[in-house]
Design a protein around this motif. Structure first.
Motif, PDB file in Angstrom:
ATOM      1  N   GLN A  37      40.406  -0.941   1.311  1.00 52.92           N
ATOM      2  CA  GLN A  37      40.642  -2.529   1.914  1.00 52.92           C
ATOM      3  C   GLN A  37      40.601  -4.154   1.075  1.00 52.92           C
ATOM      4  N   GLN A  38      39.289  -3.713   1.531  1.00 58.51           N
ATOM      5  CA  GLN A  38      38.589  -5.126   0.447  1.00 58.51           C
ATOM      6  C   GLN A  38      39.530  -5.499  -1.051  1.00 58.51           C
ATOM      7  N   GLY A  39      39.117  -4.420  -1.797  1.00 58.58           N
ATOM      8  CA  GLY A  39      40.356  -4.762  -2.739  1.00 58.58           C
ATOM      9  C   GLY A  39      41.506  -5.481  -2.862  1.00 58.58           C
ATOM     10  N   ALA A  40      42.500  -4.779  -1.587  1.00 59.52           N
ATOM     11  CA  ALA A  40      43.574  -5.784  -2.079  1.00 59.52           C
ATOM     12  C   ALA A  40      43.987  -6.774  -1.395  1.00 59.52           C
ATOM     13  N   GLY A  41      42.762  -7.255  -0.521  1.00 63.96           N
ATOM     14  CA  GLY A  41      41.927  -8.505  -0.295  1.00 63.96           C
ATOM     15  C   GLY A  41      42.134  -9.141  -1.093  1.00 63.96           C
ATOM     16  N   LEU A  42      41.208  -8.313  -2.396  1.00 64.78           N
ATOM     17  CA  LEU A  42      40.872  -9.632  -3.840  1.00 64.78           C
ATOM     18  C   LEU A  42      41.740  -9.792  -4.932  1.00 64.78           C
ATOM     19  N   VAL A  43      43.708  -8.980  -4.968  1.00 67.91           N
ATOM     20  CA  VAL A  43      44.191  -9.383  -5.108  1.00 67.91           C
ATOM     21  C   VAL A  43      45.708  -9.878  -4.008  1.00 67.91           C
ATOM     22  N   GLN A  44      44.922 -10.073  -2.534  1.00 69.51           N
ATOM     23  CA  GLN A  44      45.380 -11.672  -2.185  1.00 69.51           C
ATOM     24  C   GLN A  44      44.952 -12.031  -3.174  1.00 69.51           C
ATOM     25  N   ARG A  45      44.439 -12.977  -2.625  1.00 64.75           N
ATOM     26  CA  ARG A  45      43.136 -14.258  -3.182  1.00 64.75           C
ATOM     27  C   ARG A  45      43.958 -14.439  -4.625  1.00 64.75           C
ATOM     28  N   ARG A  46      44.152 -13.460  -5.767  1.00 60.19           N
ATOM     29  CA  ARG A  46      44.391 -13.895  -6.755  1.00 60.19           C
ATOM     30  C   ARG A  46      45.424 -14.081  -7.078  1.00 60.19           C
ATOM     31  N   LEU A  47      46.699 -13.465  -6.064  1.00 61.94           N
ATOM     32  CA  LEU A  47      48.475 -13.871  -6.405  1.00 61.94           C
ATOM     33  C   LEU A  47      47.980 -15.394  -5.533  1.00 61.94           C
ATOM     34  N   ARG A  48      47.373 -16.200  -4.349  1.00 62.89           N
ATOM     35  CA  ARG A  48      47.121 -17.142  -3.785  1.00 62.89           C
ATOM     36  C   ARG A  48      46.844 -18.255  -4.990  1.00 62.89           C
ATOM     37  N   ALA A  49      45.634 -17.352  -5.418  1.00 62.34           N
ATOM     38  CA  ALA A  49      45.020 -18.253  -6.541  1.00 62.34           C
ATOM     39  C   ALA A  49      46.608 -19.099  -7.576  1.00 62.34           C
ATOM     40  N   GLU A  50      47.186 -18.005  -8.149  1.00 64.91           N
ATOM     41  CA  GLU A  50      47.949 -17.840  -8.893  1.00 64.91           C
ATOM     42  C   GLU A  50      49.479 -18.694  -8.237  1.00 64.91           C
ATOM     43  N   GLY A  51      49.323 -19.458  -7.115  1.00 64.64           N
ATOM     44  CA  GLY A  51      50.480 -19.654  -6.613  1.00 64.64           C
ATOM     45  C   GLY A  51      51.079 -19.759  -5.686  1.00 64.64           C
ATOM     46  N   TYR A  52      51.166 -18.183  -4.979  1.00 64.32           N
ATOM     47  CA  TYR A  52      51.528 -17.175  -3.782  1.00 64.32           C
ATOM     48  C   TYR A  52      51.051 -17.346  -2.789  1.00 64.32           C
ATOM     49  N   LEU A  53      51.379 -18.615  -2.272  1.00 64.47           N
ATOM     50  CA  LEU A  53      50.639 -19.158  -1.240  1.00 64.47           C
ATOM     51  C   LEU A  53      50.626 -18.226   0.024  1.00 64.47           C
ATOM     52  N   ASN A  54      51.995 -17.667   0.352  1.00 68.78           N
ATOM     53  CA  ASN A  54      52.226 -16.843   1.559  1.00 68.78           C
ATOM     54  C   ASN A  54      52.472 -15.089   1.214  1.00 68.78           C
TER      55      ASN A  54
END
Length: 390
Positions: A37-54
């Motif tokens: 679950q923590q790793g999934a959160g890191l993936v989400q943060r990585r995507l948001r860093a690329e401009g996918y804010l949602n």
């Protein structure tokens, strides 16, 4: 759908908390739901860093384990629309910094938009202002996000405030009398000047070069509540002033060697450095005593007075010499420095085998007078990659 980033990169973020455990088998890791679950959160943060804010991620373990007792794991990714920097503009920046601040706006245009990047630019704009004397600058940002993504126009508003002029230099009470003298002399040129971080850093390094300080820190404080006037406050720690060293070695020409060195970076609490060395080899003793004043008459000049004694007794040739030298030096800026030197020596030569025409006069003296100028434009004096040196 199409992956917004390489799948292997996202897998690394997903498995990062699991693989960082000490007891994990990196080839066949056993996953723990909390780590995943923590790793999934890191993936989400990585995507948001690329401009996918949602962007959203959902961890979907298989309901049952397979025949090999291993359970499949799926990470569902909903990226949503992508946001990128559109027109980035700045309001309120001091005219003197327009070129520097505008460069930050140009770099942001067309890059993935995220709040962390906005905050990074705000801090960078504050830093640019601080480096050039606007120590109380505060930057805010205004923007509006559309539901469908696309470009985001951002307006950065800089409240620069008063530009600070250094009116006084003070030191921490814990410094010794000699340390205070050196610090006040080294930083004195900043008094009455608009604060510039690069210039302050230059004098900061010159103070460290004396060898008196293990740690130094500077901070500009408002003077009597006046935000336009600054008190440059110097704090830190002094090094242990006295060091004694011993050396032992062998030279193919001079034979066995041993010696002792002494150094006091704050001799008699004056801020001057007293150094001495005595070494002995098969050719005879060599030694010197020197005194260095890092701030002559509380100026930016340093001066070293050195008295040396040397005996060379090898191959039926015996020479005893004494030398006295004075060296005055100053570093004008990061690149340019110069020194002037004056020296004299008295020597006595004797030999039981060599004749007078071969050895020259039994007693003679030498005098030297000169100057050195150094101009260093290398990017690093230790590991230079570009630049030049004269």
């Amino acid at each position: 759908g199409e992956m917004p980033l390489p799948e292997e990169e996202l897998k690394k973020y997903l498995l990062k908390p699991t693989l960082e455990r000490e007891d994990v088998d990196k080839k066949l890791p056993q996953w723990v739901e909390a780590d995943m679950q923590q790793g999934a959160g890191l993936v989400q943060r990585r995507l948001r860093a690329e401009g996918y804010l949602n962007a959203e991620t959902l961890l979907l373990p298989a309901p049952v384990a397979g025949p090999d007792m291993r359970r499949d794991l799926t990470l569902e990714i909903k990226t949503g629309p992508k946001f990128i920097f559109g027109q980035a503009s700045i309001i309120g920046s001091p005219p003197e910094l327009e070129k520097l601040t505008q460069a930050e706006m140009t770099q942001a245009h067309g890059t993935p938009f995220n709040e962390a990047r906005v905050q990074q630019i705000q801090k960078r704009l504050d830093s640019i202002c601080t480096e050039h004397g606007w120590l109380h600058a505060v930057t805010t940002a205004d923007y509006t996000l559309g539901k469908a993504g696309g470009t985001v126009d951002v307006v950065f508003r800089v409240q620069a405030g008063e530009r600070v002029r250094i009116t006084r230099i003070t030191t921490h009470d814990g410094f010794s009398r000699g340390a205070k003298r050196v610090l006040l002399a080294k930083f004195r040129p900043l008094t009455g000047q608009i604060y510039e971080a690069a210039e302050a850093d230059f004098f900061f390094k010159r103070a460290l070069d004396t060898g008196m300080f293990a740690l130094l820190d500077t901070k500009v404080l408002p003077e009597n509540g006046n935000l336009a006037a600054g008190n440059l406050r110097i704090t830190g720690e002094e090094t242990k002033p006295i060091t004694v060293g011993f050396e032992l070695g062998f030279d193919t020409f001079l034979g066995a060697q041993f010696g002792v060195t002494y150094k006091n970076t704050n001799w008699r609490d004056t801020g001057n450095t007293l150094a001495a060395e005595l070494s002995y080899s098969m050719a005879g003793p060599v030694g010197f005593v020197s005194v260095t004043n890092p701030a002559v008459f509380n100026s930016q000049h340093s001066a070293t007075l050195r008295f040396a004694l040397e005996q060379f007794n090898r191959f039926e040739y015996d020479r005893i010499g004494t030398a006295l030298t004075l060296d005055v030096a100053r570093r004008l800026n990061q690149a340019l420095s110069y020194s002037m030197f004056l020296g004299t020596s008295a020597n006595t030569v004797s030999s039981r085998v060599l004749t007078l025409p071969q050895t020259g006069p039994a007693d003679y003296s030498l005098m030297s007078l000169g100057a050195n100028v150094m101009y260093d434009r290398r990017d690093s004096p230790v590991l230079p990659k570009k630049g030049w040196y004269i």
